[in-house]
Design a protein around this motif. Sequence first.
Motif, PDB file in Angstrom:
ATOM      1  N   SER A 193      -5.820   4.955  13.935  1.00 20.86           N
ATOM      2  CA  SER A 193      -6.242   4.793  12.542  1.00 20.86           C
ATOM      3  C   SER A 193      -7.268   3.684  12.470  1.00 20.86           C
ATOM      4  O   SER A 193      -7.069   2.608  13.037  1.00 20.86           O
ATOM      5  N   THR A 224      -8.373   2.561   9.449  1.00 17.74           N
ATOM      6  CA  THR A 224      -8.096   1.824   8.210  1.00 17.74           C
ATOM      7  C   THR A 224      -6.593   1.664   8.060  1.00 17.74           C
ATOM      8  O   THR A 224      -5.833   2.598   8.326  1.00 17.74           O
ATOM      9  N   PRO A 225      -6.125   0.512   7.624  1.00 18.75           N
ATOM     10  CA  PRO A 225      -4.691   0.241   7.643  1.00 18.75           C
ATOM     11  C   PRO A 225      -3.894   0.929   6.552  1.00 18.75           C
ATOM     12  O   PRO A 225      -2.695   1.136   6.693  1.00 18.75           O
ATOM     13  N   GLY A 226      -4.516   1.266   5.431  1.00 15.30           N
ATOM     14  CA  GLY A 226      -3.758   1.845   4.335  1.00 15.30           C
ATOM     15  C   GLY A 226      -3.028   0.790   3.537  1.00 15.30           C
ATOM     16  O   GLY A 226      -3.193  -0.419   3.754  1.00 15.30           O
ATOM     17  N   ASP A 240      -0.321  -1.847   2.020  1.00 18.84           N
ATOM     18  CA  ASP A 240       0.667  -2.769   2.592  1.00 18.84           C
ATOM     19  C   ASP A 240       2.046  -2.211   2.262  1.00 18.84           C
ATOM     20  O   ASP A 240       2.535  -2.323   1.138  1.00 18.84           O
ATOM     21  N   GLU A 288       8.636   1.385   7.656  1.00 17.56           N
ATOM     22  CA  GLU A 288       8.090   2.312   8.644  1.00 17.56           C
ATOM     23  C   GLU A 288       8.970   2.306   9.888  1.00 17.56           C
ATOM     24  O   GLU A 288       9.274   1.233  10.419  1.00 17.56           O
ATOM     25  N   ARG A 297       7.432   6.916   7.056  1.00 21.83           N
ATOM     26  CA  ARG A 297       7.176   5.858   6.084  1.00 21.83           C
ATOM     27  C   ARG A 297       7.853   6.278   4.789  1.00 21.83           C
ATOM     28  O   ARG A 297       7.539   7.329   4.232  1.00 21.83           O
ATOM     29  N   TYR A 302      -2.995  11.107   6.051  1.00 19.41           N
ATOM     30  CA  TYR A 302      -2.329   9.932   5.485  1.00 19.41           C
ATOM     31  C   TYR A 302      -3.364   8.939   4.982  1.00 19.41           C
ATOM     32  O   TYR A 302      -3.187   8.344   3.908  1.00 19.41           O
ATOM     33  N   THR A 303      -4.457   8.743   5.727  1.00 15.32           N
ATOM     34  CA  THR A 303      -5.492   7.824   5.283  1.00 15.32           C
ATOM     35  C   THR A 303      -6.002   8.204   3.902  1.00 15.32           C
ATOM     36  O   THR A 303      -6.182   7.356   3.030  1.00 15.32           O
TER      37      THR A 303
END
Length: 436
Positions: A16, A18-20, A22, A30, A60, A89-90
């Motif tokens: 990934s 990008t972390p998405g 918090d 998770e 998650r 998911y992103t």
Amino acid sequence: MEFAALTAGAGHSLMSATPGPDLAARGYVETEYSARGEVDGLTAAGPAPRAGFTTRVLVRRPTDPAAFSGTLVVEWLNVSSGADAAPEYTYLAEEVVRAGHAWAGVSAQYTGVQGGEAAVGIADAAGGLAAKDPARYAGMHHPGDAYCYDLFAAVARGLRDGPLTDLPVRTLLAVGESQSAMALTTYAVSFAAVHDVFDGFLIHSRSIAGLPLGPVGGPADLAAAFDGPPTTFPDIGKPVFVVQTETDVLTDFRSHLARQPDTDTVRTWEVAGCSHADLAQIGPFEEILGCPDPVNRGQQRCVLRAALRHLDAWARGGAAPPTAPPLTVVGPDEDPVFALDEVGNVRGGVRTPCVDVPTRVLSGVVTDPVSRICALFGTTTPLPDDVLAARYTSPAAYLAAYAEAADAAIAAGFVLPEDRDELLAEATPEVLSSAS
């Protein structure tokens, strides 16, 4: 089906950029699990003997069961990089967590577990999960993509009584992007009605055909999904929501040849100004791609969030999503092009403010890509100063028109009200100062 939490090693291996959101701050936890069981297989030549597997699933979920919406979103993890990734998911994460859904990413395909050749040329994961982190993934085994469809369904079904036994799962949605969308196309057409596991499907960026049945002991042939024949969706008694970008409609994906009318169980949105992958996916690593032009900065993530909300309601017995015209294609079927507006953006399709009140040309078709990955990420081209000056009398006039277009997209159901501020933050009045 047996599940066991994975706690050793360096943490989950899931690509990934990008972390998405918090997750902890939003009340989520998770956990990664191994999933072990046996499934039947099917090859192009016929049934394959029942085989065992041990794969992984990343979950998650809301920490507090009382905060759970009742919907579990199960993503078919994407293996086009030669390793598992979760592109959907992103795009969907913000809607997943604000709605209180649970999400699970399943390593459904052979390449995701055993490793293999990258289809997009940005990774080499030939050693598979165990080679990446033997302390965590020792014992992982995939019997081949002859089994991937039954494996995906078995893991999704097992989550209800396994890791999510304390959550009252009422709605199970399958989602996937790109190669995973091609796999879900095949799944929806050939397996969904028999398995009766999922309540709805979000199929994002498919090609003309579905992923073919794979072999025992190896990966499916992705190239066959681009060669046809065109695959359409029958009425399987469950909603199928297809979301396509410009790249998917034309280029070598050629999904325009598999277009079908909307029905009570099938809905298609083609999104203007968007590409197969975009800045939302690559985030701060855009330069690593080596593309000569800035990648696409369209607003498909907001459209996809709306699509997920519509699908969730539709799968629960609510109204079908709003309809949208297709992107406008002209010319012969064997070599079509998009019809463009006066600045160069495509006509038709699902509209967002960045294409209806443009300061840039946003394209999903790269005419001369330097690599396969650049072809997938589209382009963003600023409009010339004289064009901007002719279109907008002032930054204030531009902002008023942009806000009006955002509200129109929300009213049409293509964008959620919660994403209005995010859309407005992407307005670019600063480019008009040099044009005035």
